[in-house]
Design a protein around this motif. Structure first.
Motif, PDB file in Angstrom:
ATOM      1  N   ILE A 168      98.307  35.057 -19.086  1.00 40.93           N
ATOM      2  CA  ILE A 168      97.116  34.287 -18.773  1.00 40.93           C
ATOM      3  C   ILE A 168      96.073  34.617 -19.932  1.00 40.93           C
ATOM      4  O   ILE A 168      95.768  35.692 -20.165  1.00 40.93           O
ATOM      5  CB  ILE A 168      96.705  34.749 -17.587  1.00 40.93           C
ATOM      6  N   GLU A 169      95.695  33.662 -20.529  1.00 43.83           N
ATOM      7  CA  GLU A 169      94.618  33.801 -21.520  1.00 43.83           C
ATOM      8  C   GLU A 169      93.388  33.116 -20.853  1.00 43.83           C
ATOM      9  O   GLU A 169      93.210  32.049 -20.717  1.00 43.83           O
ATOM     10  CB  GLU A 169      94.885  33.224 -22.556  1.00 43.83           C
ATOM     11  N   GLY A 170      92.412  34.098 -20.814  1.00 42.55           N
ATOM     12  CA  GLY A 170      90.944  33.595 -20.344  1.00 42.55           C
ATOM     13  C   GLY A 170      89.859  34.156 -21.211  1.00 42.55           C
ATOM     14  O   GLY A 170      89.876  34.306 -22.605  1.00 42.55           O
ATOM     15  N   ALA A 182     105.913  41.003  -6.657  1.00 45.28           N
ATOM     16  CA  ALA A 182     104.747  41.609  -6.254  1.00 45.28           C
ATOM     17  C   ALA A 182     103.399  41.265  -6.869  1.00 45.28           C
ATOM     18  O   ALA A 182     102.558  41.452  -6.134  1.00 45.28           O
ATOM     19  CB  ALA A 182     104.823  43.445  -6.484  1.00 45.28           C
ATOM     20  N   PRO A 183     103.142  40.712  -8.050  1.00 45.07           N
ATOM     21  CA  PRO A 183     101.881  40.383  -8.413  1.00 45.07           C
ATOM     22  C   PRO A 183     101.262  39.332  -7.613  1.00 45.07           C
ATOM     23  O   PRO A 183     100.022  39.167  -7.495  1.00 45.07           O
ATOM     24  CB  PRO A 183     102.134  39.904 -10.039  1.00 45.07           C
ATOM     25  N   GLU A 184     102.270  38.431  -7.030  1.00 42.01           N
ATOM     26  CA  GLU A 184     101.587  37.443  -6.092  1.00 42.01           C
ATOM     27  C   GLU A 184     100.836  38.035  -5.143  1.00 42.01           C
ATOM     28  O   GLU A 184      99.916  37.538  -4.516  1.00 42.01           O
ATOM     29  CB  GLU A 184     102.955  36.779  -5.294  1.00 42.01           C
ATOM     30  N   GLU A 233      88.577  31.839 -11.349  1.00 43.60           N
ATOM     31  CA  GLU A 233      89.641  31.952 -10.349  1.00 43.60           C
ATOM     32  C   GLU A 233      90.871  31.998 -10.778  1.00 43.60           C
ATOM     33  O   GLU A 233      91.753  30.985 -11.066  1.00 43.60           O
ATOM     34  CB  GLU A 233      89.465  30.634  -9.466  1.00 43.60           C
ATOM     35  N   SER A 234      91.244  33.141 -10.814  1.00 43.89           N
ATOM     36  CA  SER A 234      92.812  33.579 -11.421  1.00 43.89           C
ATOM     37  C   SER A 234      93.738  33.373 -10.821  1.00 43.89           C
ATOM     38  O   SER A 234      94.986  33.731 -11.090  1.00 43.89           O
ATOM     39  CB  SER A 234      92.489  35.119 -12.190  1.00 43.89           C
ATOM     40  N   ARG A 235      93.731  33.104  -9.351  1.00 45.77           N
ATOM     41  CA  ARG A 235      94.843  33.346  -8.333  1.00 45.77           C
ATOM     42  C   ARG A 235      95.915  32.021  -8.679  1.00 45.77           C
ATOM     43  O   ARG A 235      97.031  32.353  -8.792  1.00 45.77           O
ATOM     44  CB  ARG A 235      94.273  32.968  -6.799  1.00 45.77           C
ATOM     45  N   PRO A 236      95.546  30.755  -9.234  1.00 45.59           N
ATOM     46  CA  PRO A 236      96.213  29.721  -9.536  1.00 45.59           C
ATOM     47  C   PRO A 236      97.200  30.233 -10.483  1.00 45.59           C
ATOM     48  O   PRO A 236      98.388  30.101 -10.238  1.00 45.59           O
ATOM     49  CB  PRO A 236      95.356  28.486  -9.762  1.00 45.59           C
ATOM     50  N   PRO A 237      96.966  30.498 -11.767  1.00 43.89           N
ATOM     51  CA  PRO A 237      97.978  30.858 -12.808  1.00 43.89           C
ATOM     52  C   PRO A 237      98.693  32.171 -12.377  1.00 43.89           C
ATOM     53  O   PRO A 237     100.061  32.293 -12.645  1.00 43.89           O
ATOM     54  CB  PRO A 237      96.958  31.083 -14.003  1.00 43.89           C
ATOM     55  N   LEU A 238      98.034  33.148 -11.643  1.00 42.83           N
ATOM     56  CA  LEU A 238      98.887  34.238 -11.383  1.00 42.83           C
ATOM     57  C   LEU A 238     100.146  33.915 -10.334  1.00 42.83           C
ATOM     58  O   LEU A 238     100.884  34.427 -10.398  1.00 42.83           O
ATOM     59  CB  LEU A 238      97.869  35.543 -10.839  1.00 42.83           C
ATOM     60  N   PHE A 239      99.387  33.144  -9.245  1.00 39.40           N
ATOM     61  CA  PHE A 239     100.575  32.735  -8.274  1.00 39.40           C
ATOM     62  C   PHE A 239     101.505  32.003  -8.862  1.00 39.40           C
ATOM     63  O   PHE A 239     102.737  32.152  -8.388  1.00 39.40           O
ATOM     64  CB  PHE A 239      99.748  32.006  -7.303  1.00 39.40           C
ATOM     65  N   HIS A 378      94.081  16.821 -11.429  1.00 32.80           N
ATOM     66  CA  HIS A 378      94.655  18.021 -11.926  1.00 32.80           C
ATOM     67  C   HIS A 378      94.031  18.819 -12.860  1.00 32.80           C
ATOM     68  O   HIS A 378      93.803  20.169 -13.003  1.00 32.80           O
ATOM     69  CB  HIS A 378      96.369  17.787 -12.288  1.00 32.80           C
ATOM     70  N   GLU A 379      93.501  17.894 -13.781  1.00 32.07           N
ATOM     71  CA  GLU A 379      92.674  18.731 -15.105  1.00 32.07           C
ATOM     72  C   GLU A 379      91.464  19.083 -14.194  1.00 32.07           C
ATOM     73  O   GLU A 379      91.054  20.375 -15.002  1.00 32.07           O
ATOM     74  CB  GLU A 379      92.279  17.460 -15.891  1.00 32.07           C
ATOM     75  N   ASN A 380      90.850  18.509 -13.302  1.00 34.81           N
ATOM     76  CA  ASN A 380      89.497  18.966 -12.656  1.00 34.81           C
ATOM     77  C   ASN A 380      89.862  20.315 -12.084  1.00 34.81           C
ATOM     78  O   ASN A 380      89.184  21.278 -12.174  1.00 34.81           O
ATOM     79  CB  ASN A 380      89.126  18.007 -11.782  1.00 34.81           C
ATOM     80  N   PHE A 381      91.064  20.715 -11.466  1.00 35.89           N
ATOM     81  CA  PHE A 381      91.568  21.843 -11.015  1.00 35.89           C
ATOM     82  C   PHE A 381      91.703  22.925 -11.898  1.00 35.89           C
ATOM     83  O   PHE A 381      91.269  24.060 -11.633  1.00 35.89           O
ATOM     84  CB  PHE A 381      92.730  21.403 -10.134  1.00 35.89           C
ATOM     85  N   GLU A 382      92.288  22.635 -13.079  1.00 34.27           N
ATOM     86  CA  GLU A 382      92.451  23.801 -14.008  1.00 34.27           C
ATOM     87  C   GLU A 382      91.087  24.080 -14.596  1.00 34.27           C
ATOM     88  O   GLU A 382      90.891  25.388 -14.907  1.00 34.27           O
ATOM     89  CB  GLU A 382      93.483  23.281 -15.090  1.00 34.27           C
TER      90      GLU A 382
END
Length: 498
Positions: A168-170, A182-184, A233-239, A378-382
C-alpha cells in the motif's frame, strides 16, 4: 463474521454438493421474489460496531475472550482478532428521536463494556485501525479461538497458495508478507443495516454505492497501518489485500477480488446474489440439511443457509443480506464503508448522513445512477480513501445531463449532499432536533476540514516534531485519542494532540 462453523476438512464432493445447494438457493430466492413473499415495509435500521481492546498505553490487548466473559451479554460478540469485539444494537424504526435513542443505548453499552474490560487492564477503543498495531500483533496465533476464523484463514490461504502480500503506497509505503489473514483484523468498522422491500432494494443499494465516496471523505479514521502513514482511510486496501485469494497471475487476468466494490448498477437484489455465486468459488462449503425448494413447495420459508454463508465470504462494501424473522423473509442493505469511531456522536452523525442521503437519492424521480457512470462512483470511493476530507470527487450537476464535474468533497457535501440528507431524514419522519444535531456535526467537519484521520495524522506529526520517535509518537496519539473519545465531544472540536 457470522455464525460459528466446524473446522473440518472438505472432500471434493463437498464442493460439488455446495455448488448445487447454492444454485437451489438462488432458484428459491427468485421464486420468493416472484411470489412477493417478503416482509412489508417497516423502516427498520440496525447498527453494529467493531471495537478494539487496548491497554492504558494505547497498545493492543489480546484478550477478547476474557473481556466477553466479563461482559456476559449477547449484544457483544467475538471478532477476528483477539483484540477485537463487536457490539450489536437491536433494530430501531427510522423515525422520531431515533439517533438520540441510539446514542443513549450505545453510550450505556460501551460504558458497561469498558468497565468490565478495565477489570483486566483493557479499554474499549472505537477507531478504524489502532495506530499502535504492529506486524507482530497481526499473526495467526492472535486470531480469536473460533472455528470459523480458523477455517476461513485456512481456506483463504489454501486458495491463494502463498503468503498474503500487503503493498500500500500512500504518504509512506508499506510492504509486508503475511502467512495468514490476520492483518484483516486491524480493520474495525461500523455496519449500518437498512431493511428494504424487494421493490426498493435496487434503488437503495445503488444510492449507497453512489455515496460511498462522500461517506469515506467525511468519516475517514484509519491513516496508519503497522506504524506507516498510508491512506486517510486505509481499511479498504488493507482489507482487500488481506482477504485476497488471487495469486498475482489471476489478479493480472482481471479475476475479481473477494473484497469488491462491484462493477455496475443493479436492477434487483437477485443480481447481487447471482453475481456472488457466478463469480466466486466457495470458501466454506458447508451444507445444511434444509432443501430450500422442497421447503418452498411445502409452503414454508427456507433459511437459504448456504447462500447466506457464501454471501458472507464476499466482502462487498454494500452487501445484500437475506434473513428470516418469525417465518417471514426480508432483505437488508448492509453498508460496511465506515470506520469505527471516533465517538458515539461521530458514529451517529455518520449514520444520519448515510440514512438521510440514501432515502433522498432513492426517492428521486431521476435517479443519480442514471447520470453517474458506475466507474465514477468507484473512483470517488478510492479518491476519498486516499485523501479523506481533502478529496476531490466527481458528481453530476443539475442541468448538465450525464456530465460530472470535480468538486472538493467539503463543498459537495455542504452545497448538495447535506440538504439532501436533511430532506431524506424528514422523509423518514426523524424529528428536526435529531436531524439538525447530527447533520451539524458533518457540516462542522466540512467547515473545519477535520475528521478522525486528519486529527490522528496532525497529532502524529506534532509528536514527531517534538522529538519523539515513530513508536512513541504513535503511542502518544493512541493515548490522547482514547482520552478524547471518552468525552464524547465530536472529533472536529478536539484540541490538537497529543
Amino acid at each position: 463474521m457470522g455464525e460459528k462453523v466446524a473446522a473440518d476438512r472438505f472432500a471434493l464432493s463437498d464442493r460439488l454438493r455446495y455448488r448445487q445447494k447454492l444454485l437451489q438457493g438462488l432458484e428459491a430466492l427468485e421464486l420468493l421474489l416472484d411470489r412477493k413473499r417478503f416482509d412489508r415495509p417497516r423502516n427498520l435500521m440496525g447498527l453494529e460496531i467493531e471495537l478494539n481492546l487496548a491497554d492504558a498505553e494505547g497498545m493492543p490487548r489480546m484478550m477478547n475472550a476474557e473481556v466477553l466473559e466479563r461482559i456476559g451479554s449477547r449484544d457483544f460478540q467475538t471478532e477476528l482478532g483477539q483484540f477485537n469485539l463487536e457490539a450489536n444494537i437491536v433494530p430501531h424504526r427510522m423515525a422520531g428521536r431515533v439517533f438520540d435513542q441510539l446514542s443513549e443505548e450505545l453510550r450505556t453499552a460501551l460504558a458497561y463494556a469498558d468497565r468490565q474490560a478495565r477489570e483486566v487492564d483493557a479499554h474499549i477503543v472505537m477507531i478504524g485501525i489502532l495506530p499502535t498495531l504492529t506486524s507482530d500483533d497481526l499473526v495467526s496465533a492472535n486470531l480469536s479461538a473460533v472455528d470459523r476464523y480458523t477455517l476461513l484463514n485456512d481456506q483463504i490461504m489454501a486458495a491463494r497458495g502463498e503468503d498474503v502480500m500487503l503493498d500500500i503506497e500512500g504518504v509512506e509505503h508499506l510492504r509486508y508478507a503475511s502467512d495468514s489473514i490476520a492483518p484483516e483484523a486491524a480493520c474495525t468498522s461500523v455496519q449500518l443495516h437498512l431493511q428494504v422491500t424487494p421493490g426498493r432494494f435496487a434503488d437503495v443499494w445503488n444510492a449507497a454505492q453512489a455515496i460511498a465516496g462522500p461517506q469515506i471523505a467525511m468519516g475517514a479514521n484509519s491513516p496508519f497501518v503497522f506504524g506507516r502513514e498510508l491512506w486517510r482511510e486505509s481499511r479498504p486496501p488493507l482489507f482487500l489485500q488481506s482477504t485476497d485469494t488471487r495469486p498475482p497471475e489471476l489478479a493480472v487476468q482481471g479475476v475479481r477480488p473477494r473484497t469488491w466494490f462491484g462493477e455496475r448498477w443493479i436492477d434487483s437484489a437477485y443480481d447481487l446474489f447471482q453475481e456472488n455465486v457466478r463469480y466466486f468459488p466457495a470458501l466454506l462449503p458447508l451444507c445444511e440439511e434444509e432443501e430450500p425448494l422442497q421447503v418452498l413447495e411445502e409452503g414454508g420459508v427456507p433459511d437459504l443457509l448456504e447462500l447466506s454463508l457464501h454471501n458472507g465470504t464476499i466482502y462487498r462494501w454494500n452487501r445484500p443480506v437475506y434473513g428470516v424473522v418469525d417465518g417471514v423473509p426480508h432483505l437488508r442493505v448492509e453498508n460496511r464503508v465506515l470506520p469505527a469511531g471516533p465517538t458515539v456522536t461521530d458514529v451517529l452523525a455518520n449514520a444520519a448522513f448515510y440514512y438521510g442521503l440514501v432515502r433522498a437519492l432513492a426517492d428521486e424521480p431521476r435517479p443519480l445512477w442514471t447520470r453517474m457512470p458506475f466507474p465514477v462512483a468507484h473512483e470517488n470511493f478510492e479518491a476519498a480513501c486516499r485523501d479523506g476530507i481533502d478529496a476531490q470527487l466527481h458528481w453530476p450537476r443539475s442541468g448538465r445531463g450525464s456530465a460530472t464535474v470535480a468538486l472538493p468533497a467539503t463543498r459537495l457535501v455542504q452545497e448538495e449532499l447535506l440538504p439532501l440528507a436533511a430532506s431524506g431524514l424528514d422523509a423518514w419522519g426523524v424529528e428536526a432536533a435529531d436531524r439538525d444535531r447530527y447533520l451539524s456535526v458533518i457540516e462542522e467537519r466540512c467547515r473545519r476540514r477535520a475528521n478522525g484521520a486528519s486529527w490522528q495524522a496532525a497529532a502524529y506529526h506534532r509528536a514527531t516534531d517534538t522529538g519523539l520517535d515513530r513508536e512513541k509518537a504513535l503511542a502518544a496519539v493512541a493515548r490522547r485519542y482514547c482520552e478524547l473519545t471518552r468525552t464524547d465531544e465530536p472529533v472536529h472540536t478536539w484540541p490538537p494532540g497529543p
